[in-house]
Design an enzyme around this catalytic site. Structure first.
Site, PDB file in Angstrom:
ATOM      1  N   ASP A  21       0.680  -1.057   0.063  1.00  0.00           N
ATOM      2  CA  ASP A  21       0.150  -0.111   0.100  1.00  0.00           C
ATOM      3  C   ASP A  21       0.658   1.230   0.119  1.00  0.00           C
ATOM      4  O   ASP A  21       1.885   1.224   0.657  1.00  0.00           O
ATOM      5  CB  ASP A  21      -0.853   0.083   1.471  1.00  0.00           C
ATOM      6  N   HIS A  38       2.274   3.514  -8.471  1.00  0.00           N
ATOM      7  CA  HIS A  38       1.994   2.299  -9.269  1.00  0.00           C
ATOM      8  C   HIS A  38       3.020   1.548  -9.849  1.00  0.00           C
ATOM      9  O   HIS A  38       3.642   0.200  -9.687  1.00  0.00           O
ATOM     10  CB  HIS A  38       1.510   1.784  -9.909  1.00  0.00           C
ATOM     11  N   LEU A 132      11.833 -19.677  -3.550  1.00  0.00           N
ATOM     12  CA  LEU A 132      10.775 -18.959  -3.698  1.00  0.00           C
ATOM     13  C   LEU A 132       9.328 -19.395  -3.925  1.00  0.00           C
ATOM     14  O   LEU A 132       9.825 -19.073  -5.174  1.00  0.00           O
ATOM     15  CB  LEU A 132      11.136 -17.531  -3.566  1.00  0.00           C
TER      16      LEU A 132
HETATM   17  C1  FPP Z   1      -1.497   0.546  -3.375  1.00  0.00           C
HETATM   18  O1  FPP Z   1      -1.285   1.954  -3.112  1.00  0.00           O
HETATM   19  C2  FPP Z   1      -2.034  -0.404  -4.422  1.00  0.00           C
HETATM   20  C3  FPP Z   1      -2.665  -0.846  -4.880  1.00  0.00           C
HETATM   21  C4  FPP Z   1      -3.906  -1.228  -5.602  1.00  0.00           C
HETATM   22  C5  FPP Z   1      -1.986  -1.308  -6.154  1.00  0.00           C
HETATM   23  C6  FPP Z   1      -0.905  -2.506  -6.686  1.00  0.00           C
HETATM   24  C7  FPP Z   1       0.004  -2.337  -7.050  1.00  0.00           C
HETATM   25  C8  FPP Z   1       1.673  -2.742  -7.150  1.00  0.00           C
HETATM   26  C9  FPP Z   1       2.823  -3.168  -6.262  1.00  0.00           C
HETATM   27  C10 FPP Z   1       1.739  -2.299  -8.915  1.00  0.00           C
HETATM   28  C11 FPP Z   1       1.375  -3.368  -9.881  1.00  0.00           C
HETATM   29  C12 FPP Z   1       1.731  -4.717  -9.528  1.00  0.00           C
HETATM   30  C13 FPP Z   1       2.023  -5.372 -10.344  1.00  0.00           C
HETATM   31  C14 FPP Z   1       2.705  -7.415  -9.748  1.00  0.00           C
HETATM   32  C15 FPP Z   1       2.415  -5.050 -11.158  1.00  0.00           C
HETATM   33  P1  FPP Z   1      -2.866   2.897  -3.668  1.00  0.00           P
HETATM   34  O2  FPP Z   1      -2.843   2.876  -4.908  1.00  0.00           O
HETATM   35  O3  FPP Z   1      -3.680   2.561  -2.437  1.00  0.00           O
HETATM   36  O4  FPP Z   1      -2.136   4.241  -2.875  1.00  0.00           O
HETATM   37  P2  FPP Z   1      -2.372   5.118  -1.580  1.00  0.00           P
HETATM   38  O5  FPP Z   1      -2.956   4.197  -0.125  1.00  0.00           O
HETATM   39  O6  FPP Z   1      -0.737   5.605  -1.236  1.00  0.00           O
HETATM   40  O7  FPP Z   1      -3.176   6.001  -2.608  1.00  0.00           O
END
Ligand code: FPP
Length: 241
Positions: A21, A38, A132
């Site tokens: 997150d 992201h 892993l």
């Molecule tokens: C949360 O941050 C993250 C997500 C909803 C998506 C996670 C995605 C990635 C790490 C990148 C793509 C993944 C792969 C496997 C290629 P948020 O957007 O909720 O952040 P915020 O809470 O600060 O708004």
């Protein structure tokens, strides 16, 4: 498994689950659009897998896209889907390079067919590797996973494939995670302290570690902090020691 980390003997969790997150806030701090965060979050994935493997973690499960994430803007959703496309393709090379067996959990039905094809190829190619065990949750929701499992279970009972003496192990065997042990440690970055529908069955006895670190900043030091925290916990599994 025990391992000496920076001169201290530590008990290494077999399975670590992570809620990645804070990408949006990481981007906002840099006055950049959310998808920039992201992208940065996806970029660190290979290193996090190598770090986990180096510490002796056997299973790593990452929450990439939830069943609720479709509510985000079309632009953000398509940005994440494109990152997934790139990541899944690269992960085929990473798996070979780093001896990783990769599985995807979640409902594939809503994903574009080219993404499903990449997932199938990645799982097939990587199943021979015994380092892993990486699991990526895509279009995953814990309640939805239980719903899909129960539906299949009922249909198998009706067809006489199994009897109706349902144990906890029966239910676990109908979940996407059927071949994976339950997580020992859950890490959530960015300061939020919620489960957000992640592995709600499997996390029943896990230790929870929350850190203010935003996901794109997560590194070996952060992973070690989480493992040290885990070592300070007294796991009793409902019993008394
Ligand atoms: C949360 O941050 C993250 C997500 C909803 C998506 C996670 C995605 C990635 C790490 C990148 C793509 C993944 C792969 C496997 C290629 P948020 O957007 O909720 O952040 P915020 O809470 O600060 O708004």
């Amino acid at each position: 498994m025990e391992k000496v980390i920076d001169g201290v003997k530590l008990n290494i969790p077999c399975h670590v689950a992570i809620i990645m997150d804070g990408n949006g806030r990481w981007a906002k701090k840099r006055l950049m659009p959310r998808n920039f965060g992201h992208k940065a979050g996806a970029k660190i994935l290979e290193q996090v897998c190598r770090d986990a493997d180096e510490l002796g973690i056997k299973y790593l499960t990452l929450y990439a896209f939830s069943t609720e994430n479709w509510k985000r803007s079309v632009e953000e959703v398509s940005g994440i889907m494109n990152l997934l496309r790139d990541y899944l393709a690269k992960c085929i090379e990473d798996a070979e390079k780093n001896n990783m067996c990769v599985r995807i959990i979640g409902d594939r039905k809503a994903l574009d067919s080219d993404i499903v094809a990449k997932i199938e190829e990645l799982e097939e190619v990587s199943k021979i590797y015994n380092g892993l065990n990486l699991t990526i949750a895509i279009n995953y929701g814990g309640r939805d996973e239980i719903r899909r499992g129960v539906k299949k279970l009922i249909s198998d009972v009706k067809e006489g494939k199994i009897d109706d003496d349902i144990t906890e192990d029966t239910i676990a065997s109908y979940l996407d995670t059927k071949d994976i042990p339950d997580p020992d440690l859950l890490i959530r970055t960015s300061g939020e302290e919620r489960l957000s529908n992640y592995l709600i069955w499997q996390l029943a006895y896990a230790e929870f570690y929350f850190t203010d670190c935003l996901w794109p900043d997560f590194d070996m030091d952060e992973l070690k902090k989480a493992v040290r925290y885990y070592n300070g916990r007294d796991r009793r599994f409902g019993g008394v020691k």
